[in-house]
Scaffold this active site. Sequence first.
Site, PDB file in Angstrom:
ATOM      1  N   GLU A  35      36.670  34.300  43.945  1.00  0.00           N
ATOM      2  CA  GLU A  35      36.318  35.711  44.019  1.00  0.00           C
ATOM      3  C   GLU A  35      35.290  35.963  42.911  1.00  0.00           C
ATOM      4  O   GLU A  35      35.545  35.617  41.751  1.00  0.00           O
ATOM      5  CB  GLU A  35      37.564  36.587  43.782  1.00  0.00           C
ATOM      6  CG  GLU A  35      37.214  38.051  43.916  1.00  0.00           C
ATOM      7  CD  GLU A  35      38.383  39.007  43.699  1.00  0.00           C
ATOM      8  OE1 GLU A  35      39.530  38.543  43.568  1.00  0.00           O
ATOM      9  OE2 GLU A  35      38.106  40.214  43.652  1.00  0.00           O
ATOM     10  N   ARG A 260      48.918  25.038  40.177  1.00  0.00           N
ATOM     11  CA  ARG A 260      47.729  25.349  39.391  1.00  0.00           C
ATOM     12  C   ARG A 260      47.819  24.700  38.014  1.00  0.00           C
ATOM     13  O   ARG A 260      48.895  24.394  37.517  1.00  0.00           O
ATOM     14  CB  ARG A 260      47.500  26.853  39.288  1.00  0.00           C
ATOM     15  CG  ARG A 260      48.584  27.664  38.639  1.00  0.00           C
ATOM     16  CD  ARG A 260      48.137  29.115  38.440  1.00  0.00           C
ATOM     17  NE  ARG A 260      47.565  29.706  39.631  1.00  0.00           N
ATOM     18  CZ  ARG A 260      46.426  30.430  39.646  1.00  0.00           C
ATOM     19  NH1 ARG A 260      45.744  30.639  38.547  1.00  0.00           N
ATOM     20  NH2 ARG A 260      45.979  30.949  40.755  1.00  0.00           N
ATOM     21  N   LYS A 270      41.749  35.810  34.573  1.00  0.00           N
ATOM     22  CA  LYS A 270      40.405  36.386  34.476  1.00  0.00           C
ATOM     23  C   LYS A 270      40.444  37.761  33.814  1.00  0.00           C
ATOM     24  O   LYS A 270      39.498  38.151  33.138  1.00  0.00           O
ATOM     25  CB  LYS A 270      39.763  36.479  35.866  1.00  0.00           C
ATOM     26  CG  LYS A 270      39.199  35.149  36.323  1.00  0.00           C
ATOM     27  CD  LYS A 270      38.306  35.337  37.532  1.00  0.00           C
ATOM     28  CE  LYS A 270      39.025  34.853  38.763  1.00  0.00           C
ATOM     29  NZ  LYS A 270      38.260  34.990  39.991  1.00  0.00           N
TER      30      LYS A 270
END
Length: 552
Positions: A35, A260, A270
């Site tokens: 994104e 992850r 983020k």
Amino acid sequence: MSNETPAISNFIRTVINEDLKSGKREQVITRFPPEPNGYLHIGHAKSICLNFGLATEYNGHCNLRFDDTNPVKEEDEYVEAIQDDVAWLGFDWGGKALFASDYFDQLCEWAIMLIKKGKAYVDSQSAEEMRTNRGTLTEPGINSPYRDRSIEDNLALFEKMKNGDFPDGAQILRAKIDMASPNMNLRDPAMYRILHAHHHRTGDKWCIYPMYDFAHGQEDSIEGVTHSICTLEFEDHRPLYEWFLKELEIFTPQQIEFARLNLSYTVMSKRKLLQLVNEDYVESWDDPRMPTISGMRRRGYPAAAIRQFCDRIGVGRGANWIDLSVLEDCVREQLNETAFRRQAVLNPLKVTITNFDKVEMLEAPNHPQQPGLGSRKLPMSNELWIDRDDFMENPPSPKKYFRLGPEREVRLRNSYIIKCNEYIKDENGEIVELKCSADLDTLGKNPEGRKVKGIIHWVSAQHAQKIPVRIYDRLFDQENPDKAEDYLSALNPESLQVTEALVEPSVLEAQPGETFQFERVGYFTADSKNSQPGEPVFNRAVTLRDTWAKMK
Ligand code: ATP
Ligand code: MG
């Protein structure tokens, strides 16, 4: 990539191999779907190396697709930076980057198709009502009073949503699945929301935007992604993606989830990284202390080191906590192979060579193990700088001490053996100068009849150049900053120290981004933002050894 470890097998390969063998799939198409709401970090690198790596390995293709369904947080700056980073890591998405926003027309048609099938409805409940009626993990949800609207009403309402007749949040298009499903994602999830916001690519064309969950699976399907590899938190979303694809009667990619990457002494959210930038805890997204790809690049981490790291940590489904030292070791291993050696003194002590009264241009190899990398001229004269730490008046264990001391000998790297005959102190008792004699018969050869073990680095005082140096250290000094009450309190106050180094002349020729090993000091990279031709500013990429292991 010759010196990188060979690919270790992982469970994803097993799935792909079976799919190819059984004929379920004929080729391998993957994608990396960021994104564009921030810069890429080392966690993304894991996903990039995995997706692009598998595509290369199976002679397939990997798309770079921007998942830009949320106009509020997405920006072109991020789109540019992400492409730079993926390319720098060494991967090729073959032509044009793709965007979820390219599929907005198609997604909207599909939404209408589901309404027509009686599989989607416009809900007019408030956000609060929807939250309450969603139920909990132990309680089923409650059907919306608008759930049984007629298809005609739904079509008309959705059209009005699309035309901008409603304010943000007044209506929402939901899939009609099952409000009692044990999987919360299947409790009539939102498909389209009203958002009067400017989109970085589609501008003001839309005031409704698809939810990520209504977009992601179809994007993969449109692109013919054979294996849609994502992180574990999407496992519970898989039944939803598959429901949409089945109802739309389009190709269903095989989704495979993996754990992850979590890295010690690092945050990867983020939102937090953005806060560090916006509130000036760091200089920018590419501050050399940031766990971003661009920060690591600026710091001097080679792309090959990041790829090697991603290979080394492997891919699995169990919690994936990796110590930062694993990454730093990969950086050292790569730089040790490639970085030219240079001499630099950060903490200078003056040395006068009493029996040397000329300037001699020595020839010093760029890399001691790789003669093919050539050499440079290294000036030697009667006044030198050495590192203060390389002299001790009274070494605690003289037999194990190989540096300079009274009446002791060392070799000057790439030069002669010298002996300290005298040391001079100032009025505070601090040593300010050493007087040494050189054995002029020791250039490039060992002395007769004795062994001199120690080698120290030095620069000629009259030739030395002073350059700015930034000593970077870990941004956080706690192993898991996310565990601290406030992760900002885990910031390492000593993560940046600005100082100067005295360097041999050839260091000034450094190109921005070029890395040297300052011998016995560490790896230093000419900053790509602040270096001017002939005036490099150096960032310490990594120390020569793991200095944190000792401290714990
Ligand atoms: P957020 O949801 O906080 O915005 P994200 O990290 O999920 O962030 P994306 O841009 O959606 O950001 O990530 C792109 C891809 O990178 C996704 O497929 C995601 O699964 C993967 N990814 C993100 N973080 C990690 C990580 N720490 N380890 C492995 N893969 C990751
Ligand atoms: Mg995400």
